[in-house]
Each structure stands twice: as structure tokens, then as C-alpha cells.
Write an enzyme that holds these catalytic residues in place. Structure first.
Site, short mmCIF file in Angstrom:
data_model
loop_
_atom_site.label_atom_id
_atom_site.label_comp_id
_atom_site.label_asym_id
_atom_site.label_seq_id
_atom_site.Cartn_x
_atom_site.Cartn_y
_atom_site.Cartn_z
CB CYS A 1 -6.48 -0.49 5.23
SG CYS A 1 -4.77 -1.11 5.23
CB CYS B 1 -1.95 1.59 6.26
SG CYS B 1 -1.54 0.75 4.71
CD GLU C 1 -1.99 4.13 3.28
OE1 GLU C 1 -3.15 4.26 3.70
OE2 GLU C 1 -1.70 3.38 2.32
CG HIS D 1 -1.96 -1.00 1.24
ND1 HIS D 1 -3.03 -0.95 2.11
CD2 HIS D 1 -2.15 -2.12 0.48
CE1 HIS D 1 -3.82 -1.97 1.90
NE2 HIS D 1 -3.32 -2.70 0.91
#
Length: 151
Positions: free
Chosen positions: A83, A86, A55, A53
Site C-alpha cells: 500500500c 508501506c 511489510e 502491516h
């Protein structure tokens, strides 16, 4: 030091991710001095990695830049509400401030769903600022998924 938003840099990473066929999410980590020390867009498909992801990648880059697993005093700008995975990484990295654009009712982990930072086992809670460039971030996602559905 005057406040300067770095959300445009995160949006740029999200646009680049969309061009690669990735879900358009972008993130940047900013040092206490105001320098971008990590930036990324989603790369889950390109790397065949569900943890890639934006992040996570930006946090990894910032940690490598600083030579530390802690990002004390740093801020993270991300185009979509993180999410739960993260959010856990944000807490573990000890990021001071989280700025995000669009909320994520389906998979969010900050204000929606798991609300990781409100959990008693969360060891570090950043200051959270939502709705930063929310319309632009939401439009990127909306347009990306509309194109995937064929209009």
C-alpha cells in the site's frame, strides 16, 4: 551468488496471518548475504494498530536486527503489492529490491493507485519485480475473503 526467491517464506507468514484471522499478507526482508533478517504477517487486528502491516513489521524487525534505520542492499518479499504507507517505508528504509506477488487494484501503492515510487518527492526507488508466486498469493486472499463472506 545465485538468485533464490524467498517468496515461499512470505507465503508461510501470510498463511499464519490467515489462521490468526488477519488479512493473509506476509513479508520477509533478506540481507545482501541472503539471510532472512525480518519476517512477519499482518497483525493489525492483534495489535490494534493500523500500521501493523506485514511489510512494516518485517522492516522494523530487520532494522532492529541490523541496528540501523537503513536496509541498504536488502530485498523485501511480500505476497501483496504494498500500500502507499508501506511503499513509503520501503523507500525510507532504502530497500534495494522489492518482490511482490499479487497486485492490489484497490489499495496498492506501487503499480496501482498512488504509485509512490513514481512520485517526484520519492527519495529512493527500489528495483521492483511483480508477479512472484502471484497465483498462490492471490488464492490465499481470495479464499480468505470468500470465507469471510460465507462462501
Amino acid at each position: 551468488m545465485d538468485f533464490k526467491s524467498h517468496m515461499e517464506a512470505a507465503l508461510s507468514e501470510a498463511r499464519a496471518a490467515a489462521k490468526r484471522g488477519e488479512v493473509p499478507v506476509g513479508a520477509v526482508v533478506v540481507s545482501p548475504a541472503g539471510d532472512v533478517i525480518g519476517s512477519a504477517g499482518n497483525r493489525t487486528r492483534a495489535e490494534n494498530d493500523p500500521t501493523a502491516h506485514a511489510e512494516m513489521l518485517a522492516i522494523r524487525a530487520a532494522c532492529a536486527h541490523l541496528g540501523s534505520e537503513r536496509l541498504i542492499g536488502c530485498a523485501l518479499y511480500v505476497t501483496l503489492e504494498p500500500c502507499p504507507m508501506c511503499a513509503g517505508a520501503i523507500s525510507a528504509a532504502r530497500i534495494d529490491r522489492l518482490y511482490y506477488g499479487a497486485s492490489d487494484p484497490k489499495s496498492g501503492g506501487v503499480a496501482q493507485g498512488a504509485r509512490v515510487f513514481a512520485h517526484p518527492q520519492c527519495h529512493h526507488v527500489p528495483d521492483v519485480f511483480d508477479g512472484i508466486a502471484e497465483q498462490a498469493a492471490a488464492a490465499l486472499l481470495r479464499d480468505f475473503f470468500a470465507a469471510k463472506r460465507g462462501g
